[in-house]
Write a protein that holds these residues in place. Structure first.
Motif, PDB file in Angstrom:
ATOM      1  N   THR A   1     -23.787  61.619  34.782  1.00 30.29           N
ATOM      2  CA  THR A   1     -24.348  62.033  33.494  1.00 30.29           C
ATOM      3  C   THR A   1     -25.859  61.843  33.472  1.00 30.29           C
ATOM      4  OG1 THR A   1     -22.280  61.480  32.374  1.00 30.29           O
ATOM      5  CG2 THR A   1     -24.244  61.677  31.002  1.00 30.29           C
TER       6      THR A   1
ATOM      7  N   TRP B   1     -12.536  59.044  24.132  1.00 29.95           N
ATOM      8  CA  TRP B   1     -12.348  59.993  25.239  1.00 29.95           C
ATOM      9  C   TRP B   1     -11.929  61.359  24.717  1.00 29.95           C
ATOM     10  CZ3 TRP B   1      -7.647  62.346  26.428  1.00 29.95           C
ATOM     11  CH2 TRP B   1      -7.640  63.121  27.599  1.00 29.95           C
TER      12      TRP B   1
ATOM     13  N   THR C   1     -14.370  64.163  24.090  1.00 29.41           N
ATOM     14  CA  THR C   1     -14.850  65.042  25.161  1.00 29.41           C
ATOM     15  C   THR C   1     -14.078  66.355  25.173  1.00 29.41           C
ATOM     16  OG1 THR C   1     -13.331  64.147  26.847  1.00 29.41           O
ATOM     17  CG2 THR C   1     -15.445  63.037  26.577  1.00 29.41           C
TER      18      THR C   1
ATOM     19  N   TYR D   1     -19.519  65.521  21.729  1.00 27.81           N
ATOM     20  CA  TYR D   1     -20.745  64.960  22.318  1.00 27.81           C
ATOM     21  C   TYR D   1     -21.688  66.111  22.650  1.00 27.81           C
ATOM     22  CZ  TYR D   1     -17.590  61.028  22.498  1.00 27.81           C
ATOM     23  OH  TYR D   1     -16.692  60.057  22.140  1.00 27.81           O
TER      24      TYR D   1
ATOM     25  N   GLU E   1     -22.987  61.722  25.581  1.00 30.05           N
ATOM     26  CA  GLU E   1     -21.910  61.511  26.551  1.00 30.05           C
ATOM     27  C   GLU E   1     -22.122  60.193  27.295  1.00 30.05           C
ATOM     28  OE1 GLU E   1     -18.684  61.753  29.206  1.00 30.05           O
ATOM     29  OE2 GLU E   1     -19.054  62.502  27.181  1.00 30.05           O
TER      30      GLU E   1
ATOM     31  N   ARG F   1     -20.945  57.518  25.081  1.00 31.75           N
ATOM     32  CA  ARG F   1     -19.489  57.359  25.160  1.00 31.75           C
ATOM     33  C   ARG F   1     -19.108  56.602  26.419  1.00 31.75           C
ATOM     34  NH1 ARG F   1     -15.239  58.595  27.821  1.00 31.75           N
ATOM     35  NH2 ARG F   1     -16.416  59.790  29.352  1.00 31.75           N
TER      36      ARG F   1
END
Length: 572
Positions: A293, A436, A439, A444, A450, A453
């Motif tokens: 990410t 989760w 997603t 996000y 993200e 998270r």
């Protein structure tokens, strides 16, 4: 109470001819009525509310409860599980595990340490949700008049704990005495008077004035002096005498105590070593996700440099409490529009968004969700990054804790005790699963969100490592702080508050990741079994409609659901 207990124990025999379901129903209905009377609760529709007195806290009170619950367990064991309907089997499993934990905690005399770094018995005095009518106010007045007795009994228990070395670790008590300070003052400035500042219009003005005057008399004459006595005790006796060790294993028979706490909070038969190993595996997996990410953001630098960038760049922080609450409300409303894609049935009960009260905000977590309200901490805004906020909203509000509590409350054909039961592995596992799930729902909007998270998921994985590390493997507080800080983008204040929470609340931190892993594994099983016929909405309905249950019960119920759904598709 003795007469009631005797009647309770005889009840299964009295209704035996009616079958196992009737036997069980007699037990849990009688137990719920006893519990409400014993702990001073009153029923208001589907919910229990605090009554006009606090529950007794003396050792004799706890010994009486232990005897009662041992009798209930004996009665439950006498009900043949094979003769129960499916729903009643659930009821038996839930009640048995709840009471098993109650009996175990009394055996450990956990009431001799009625606080931790996160929650305190004195925090139960002031209501943080609205009082609905005149009876709520009168019951609150009753509790204000009972504060002195309630505090004195807790203080006596804490002194008994001090004598045998059973205390909260000293390091996790730093600053907690300050949460008592606002309540020692006389007059209208005492926070205990806040519920009387704005009262419902349904209460006549003359009655409001009488209630307010009585409240001020009780605050000045009973409650404020009780808080002052408590503050003196904490500062001059308890905090100086609190143990300097941090491990649960350092307590009397501490290794066995920690094993029991693991069982209570996870409802699983896992050892500390097994949980530690699961944590290390998850940390390695999520670390790879986080680095991927970071690459999406275009940041050029090392992982520690990226964390420093997130912790210091003003673009990631609100400039006012209202701005932070606005971001939370926006995320909650965006999720509101996606709930139709997550469930087929939605609850009527709605939550609100409020700031964490000022009195506890400096030592409180970033957010906390419940049936009536979702709280967000607006203290020290430079420690409250906005990139974490969407995940926090999903976990604490909807489809997480606030939503789950409303679903449990309104689920059909549910005994009263099931509507208000809570198992951390199930509830916190669901909360982490919803992060989760975001997603899958497009919640996000940037790589930074993200990463927020992922840092929350890493935070829960790290807990498996450091909770077991500190309580069974000799880790120091500093070692735990460094491990958490180096693997997540949490602010330093959050890191220290969280580690102190794990120190003073052994085992609770393990529930999140262990529960989430099992929910995601069940979803994977459902997807594999049902293929293109898999629909997440009825899967989520089935998961939440059972209410909060032990994780093994959740797994068996969801596997039965998967088999039933597979049977439907094979017939078509």
């Amino acid at each position: 109470m003795r007469t009631f207990l005797a009647a309770l124990l005889l009840m299964p025999a009295a209704v035996q001819a009616q079958g196992a379901d009737a036997q069980l129903k007699a037990i849990y209905e009688a137990e719920w009525a006893w519990r409400g009377a014993e702990f001073g609760q009153v029923q208001d529709g589907l919910r229990s509310k605090p009554g006009p007195k606090f529950a007794g806290q003396t050792p004799a009170d706890w010994d009486r409860r232990k005897v009662h619950w041992q009798g209930v367990l004996k009665a439950l064991d006498a009900v043949p599980t094979e003769g129960l309907s499916r729903e009643e089997r659930l009821n038996k499993a839930v009640l048995s595990e709840l009471i098993r934990a109650d009996v175990a905690n009394i055996g450990w005399r956990t009431y001799e340490a009625p606080l931790n770094s996160d929650s305190f018995f004195w925090g139960r005095v002031k209501p943080y949700s609205a009082l609905d009518g005149v009876e709520d106010y009168r019951r609150y007045l009753g509790r204000l008049g009972d504060v002195g007795r309630f505090f004195d009994e807790n203080i006596a228990n804490m002194r008994a704990g001090m004598k045998r070395g059973y205390t909260v670790p000293r390091v996790s008590l730093t600053g907690r005495d300050k949460t008592i300070e606002p309540f020692v003052v006389s007059g209208a400035e005492n926070p205990l008077m806040e519920p009387f500042a704005r009262m419902p219009d349904s209460i006549p003005a003359e009655e409001q004035a009488k209630l307010r005057a009585e409240a001020q008399r009780l605050v000045d004459g009973v409650a404020a002096p009780a808080f002052a006595r408590l503050l003196g005790f904490m500062r001059t006796e308890y905090m100086p005498a609190a143990r300097t060790s941090i491990a649960a294993s350092a307590l009397p028979d501490g290794a066995a105590f920690y094993e029991d706490q693991i069982r209570e909070y996870t409802t699983l038969d896992l050892t500390a070593d097994e949980i530690h190993a699961i944590g290390l595996t998850e940390v390695a997996r999520i670390d790879a996700d986080m680095k991927a990410t970071i690459a999406q953001t275009g940041f050029k630098g090392s992982f520690p440099e990226f964390l420093q960038f997130l912790r210091t760049d003003p673009q990631f922080y609100a400039r006012s409490p209202r701005e932070l609450l606005g971001h939370a409300a926006y995320a909650a409303k965006r999720m509101d529009g996606k709930l139709k894609d997550v469930f087929t049935t939605l609850p009527r009960f709605r939550f609100t968004i409020v700031p964490v009260p000022d009195a506890i905000a400096p030592i409180y977590t970033s957010g906390r969700g419940g049936l009536a309200a979702c709280q967000f901490n607006t203290y020290d805004l430079k420690s409250r990054p906005l990139y974490n906020l969407t995940a926090l909203v999903l976990h604490e509000c909807a489809p997480g804790h606030s939503h789950q509590a409303a679903m449990a409350l309104e689920a059909p054909d549910r005994p009263a005790f099931r509507r208000e039961s809570y198992f951390s592995g199930y509830g916190e596992g669901w909360g982490l699963y919803t992060e989760w799930l975001g997603t899958k729902l497009g919640m996000y909007e940037t790589p930074y969100e993200e990463f927020g998270r992922e840092t929350f998921e890493m935070w829960r994985a790290v807990r498996l490592v450091i909770d077991t590390g500190m309580h069974s493997k000799g880790w120091s507080r500093e070692q735990a702080i460094e491990y958490l800080a180096s693997h997540t983008a949490l602010a330093r204040l959050d890191v220290e508050n969280e580690v102190d929470r794990y120190i003073s609340w052994p085992g609770q931190a393990l529930a999140y990741k262990l529960g989430e892993l099992r929910i995601r594994a069940l979803r994977a099983e459902a997807e594999a079994a049902l293929g293109s016929k898999f629909d997440q909405r009825p899967f989520h309905d089935a998961l939440l409609n059972m209410g909060s249950v032990p994780l093994p019960v959740m797994e068996s119920e969801m596997r039965a659901w998967i088999a039933a759904e597979k049977g439907k598709t094979s017939v078509q």
